[in-house]
Design a protein around this motif. Sequence first.
Motif, short mmCIF file in Angstrom:
data_model
loop_
_atom_site.label_atom_id
_atom_site.label_comp_id
_atom_site.label_asym_id
_atom_site.label_seq_id
_atom_site.Cartn_x
_atom_site.Cartn_y
_atom_site.Cartn_z
N VAL A 278 0.84 -1.20 0.00
CA VAL A 278 0.00 0.00 0.00
C VAL A 278 0.88 1.25 0.00
CG1 VAL A 278 -1.68 1.33 1.34
CG2 VAL A 278 -1.97 -1.13 1.09
N ALA A 279 1.95 1.22 0.78
CA ALA A 279 2.85 2.37 0.84
C ALA A 279 3.47 2.64 -0.53
CB ALA A 279 3.94 2.13 1.87
N ARG A 280 3.91 1.59 -1.22
CA ARG A 280 4.52 1.80 -2.54
C ARG A 280 3.47 2.28 -3.54
NH1 ARG A 280 9.21 0.93 -5.05
NH2 ARG A 280 9.16 0.67 -7.31
N ALA A 281 2.27 1.72 -3.46
CA ALA A 281 1.21 2.14 -4.37
C ALA A 281 0.85 3.61 -4.18
CB ALA A 281 -0.03 1.27 -4.17
N ASN A 282 1.11 4.12 -2.97
CA ASN A 282 0.81 5.52 -2.67
C ASN A 282 2.04 6.42 -2.76
OD1 ASN A 282 -1.97 5.23 -2.28
ND2 ASN A 282 -1.67 4.50 -0.19
N GLY A 283 3.10 5.90 -3.40
CA GLY A 283 4.23 6.76 -3.72
C GLY A 283 5.50 6.55 -2.93
N ALA A 284 5.49 5.69 -1.92
CA ALA A 284 6.70 5.47 -1.13
C ALA A 284 7.71 4.65 -1.93
CB ALA A 284 6.36 4.76 0.18
N ALA A 285 8.96 5.07 -1.89
CA ALA A 285 10.01 4.40 -2.65
C ALA A 285 10.60 3.26 -1.83
CB ALA A 285 11.09 5.39 -3.05
N ILE A 286 9.83 2.19 -1.68
CA ILE A 286 10.29 1.03 -0.93
C ILE A 286 10.16 -0.23 -1.78
CG2 ILE A 286 9.68 2.02 1.31
CD1 ILE A 286 7.21 0.25 1.32
N LYS A 287 10.94 -1.23 -1.41
CA LYS A 287 10.93 -2.51 -2.10
C LYS A 287 10.81 -3.64 -1.08
CE LYS A 287 12.29 -1.61 -6.57
NZ LYS A 287 11.76 -2.23 -7.81
N THR A 288 10.20 -4.72 -1.49
CA THR A 288 10.22 -5.95 -0.70
C THR A 288 11.43 -6.75 -1.15
OG1 THR A 288 7.82 -6.02 -0.40
CG2 THR A 288 9.02 -8.10 -0.21
N ILE A 289 12.30 -7.08 -0.18
CA ILE A 289 13.58 -7.70 -0.54
C ILE A 289 13.73 -9.13 -0.04
CG2 ILE A 289 14.76 -5.48 -0.64
CD1 ILE A 289 15.92 -6.15 2.16
#
Length: 233
Positions: A2-13
Amino acid sequence: FVARANGAAIKTIGVFSQPEWSAIVVPADSTITDVAQLKGTKIAATKGTDPYFFLLQALNQAGLSLADVEIINLQHADGQAALARGDVDAWAGLDPIMATTEAKDGAQLIYRNPDFLSYGVLNAREAFLQESPELVDQVLACYQEARQWIKDNPEDAAALLAKEATLEPEIATTVLTQRTNVDVPLVPGDPQRAVLETILPTLVAEGQVRSEEEARTALESIYDTTFAERASS
């Protein structure tokens, strides 16, 4: 996600577990024995969380929708308390609260399905991945070592969980050894993507993501497998 969909630059690693941390719970004296019987009832759930999405999938599988039930939006502990008081008919439970009320109050888990639940994953800021790849490698190596230790020493691991989380030993044992699978591939991919794909329409419908287009773009770009592949080699 949800955070990435809302613009946060995070990845699941990385993926560290497949927990069965939610189920549909009813009081000990309830006559409800399956999901179909939830029609017309009040159900406590924490919107936007894994138990909530678990509930929606369970209802759908039983031929029901949100229109057939009344969702009472409560935090997890408050949902359990409402169930115990009789304010709701069912609760989309979450461990370890769920295991505790099952053991102490005789609450019944009327529906379980690990395939409807998300995974335990590691997320990181993209900037951190670029700036400190060595630290990321160390973190994943530690997770791999810890997972192997849990597999080799389940009783000691449960005792450690009980101590650190202030749980009764039997509750910790249930949560860790019966409802948490740490023997899953570290590298994220299709199994995790399938879960997110399932809940994506609900996220869009409830306005938890800015748009379906951005959510689908996030889903296609959320995984960085580089570090997990290296740690698994």
